[in-house]
Motif scaffolding. Structure first.
Motif, PDB file in Angstrom:
ATOM      1  N   ARG A   6      -4.812 -94.429 -31.876  1.00 59.31           N
ATOM      2  CA  ARG A   6      -4.154 -95.682 -32.251  1.00 59.31           C
ATOM      3  C   ARG A   6      -2.656 -95.471 -32.468  1.00 59.31           C
ATOM      4  O   ARG A   6      -1.832 -96.262 -32.028  1.00 59.31           O
ATOM      5  N   LYS A   7      -2.314 -94.381 -33.150  1.00 53.86           N
ATOM      6  CA  LYS A   7      -0.893 -94.093 -33.371  1.00 53.86           C
ATOM      7  C   LYS A   7      -0.180 -93.823 -32.050  1.00 53.86           C
ATOM      8  O   LYS A   7       0.939 -94.284 -31.830  1.00 53.86           O
ATOM      9  N   GLU A   8      -0.827 -93.077 -31.186  1.00 51.29           N
ATOM     10  CA  GLU A   8      -0.216 -92.758 -29.897  1.00 51.29           C
ATOM     11  C   GLU A   8       0.007 -94.019 -29.071  1.00 51.29           C
ATOM     12  O   GLU A   8       1.067 -94.207 -28.473  1.00 51.29           O
ATOM     13  N   SER A   9      -0.964 -94.921 -29.049  1.00 52.14           N
ATOM     14  CA  SER A   9      -0.799 -96.154 -28.271  1.00 52.14           C
ATOM     15  C   SER A   9       0.294 -97.042 -28.886  1.00 52.14           C
ATOM     16  O   SER A   9       1.053 -97.691 -28.156  1.00 52.14           O
ATOM     17  N   ALA A  10       0.409 -97.049 -30.220  1.00 50.73           N
ATOM     18  CA  ALA A  10       1.468 -97.843 -30.847  1.00 50.73           C
ATOM     19  C   ALA A  10       2.842 -97.278 -30.495  1.00 50.73           C
ATOM     20  O   ALA A  10       3.784 -98.035 -30.205  1.00 50.73           O
ATOM     21  N   VAL A  11       2.959 -95.973 -30.467  1.00 54.41           N
ATOM     22  CA  VAL A  11       4.243 -95.353 -30.101  1.00 54.41           C
ATOM     23  C   VAL A  11       4.553 -95.623 -28.642  1.00 54.41           C
ATOM     24  O   VAL A  11       5.696 -95.922 -28.287  1.00 54.41           O
ATOM     25  N   ARG A  12       3.558 -95.541 -27.782  1.00 52.59           N
ATOM     26  CA  ARG A  12       3.782 -95.818 -26.355  1.00 52.59           C
ATOM     27  C   ARG A  12       4.245 -97.263 -26.139  1.00 52.59           C
ATOM     28  O   ARG A  12       5.138 -97.521 -25.339  1.00 52.59           O
ATOM     29  N   ARG A  13       3.647 -98.206 -26.873  1.00 53.04           N
ATOM     30  CA  ARG A  13       4.073 -99.611 -26.749  1.00 53.04           C
ATOM     31  C   ARG A  13       5.525 -99.781 -27.189  1.00 53.04           C
ATOM     32  O   ARG A  13       6.288-100.521 -26.574  1.00 53.04           O
TER      33      ARG A  13
END
Length: 83
Positions: A6-13
């Motif tokens: 979840r953190k990784e996807s938020a950073v990617r966004r």
């Protein structure tokens, strides 16, 4: 989905999106607060150095007056000169 994913996807966004728009008054507030923090840090640092210097001078004066490294004179028995 794990916490890491979840953190990784938020950073990617965040990285893939357009650059964020910062309100103009936010910059002025940040500069003002940052300057205030630097002045406080400088004042605290100067105060700490002044206190350290004062303590060192007080210790030197005390040590030169009382001379704690000298053995106090004996009041009860005479010193032994011959053994």
């Amino acid at each position: 989905m794990s916490q890491y994913e979840r953190k990784e996807s938020a950073v990617r966004r965040l990285l893939e999106g357009t650059s964020p728009v910062v309100p103009p008054e936010l910059f002025d507030d940040a500069v003002r607060r940052g300057g205030r923090m630097l002045r406080r840090r400088t004042a605290v640092r100067r105060l700490c150095w002044t206190l350290l210097f004062t303590a060192a001078v007080a210790f030197i004066v005390w040590a030169s007056i009382t001379r704690p490294w000298v053995e106090p004179p004996s009041d009860t028995t005479p010193p032994l000169t011959r053994w």
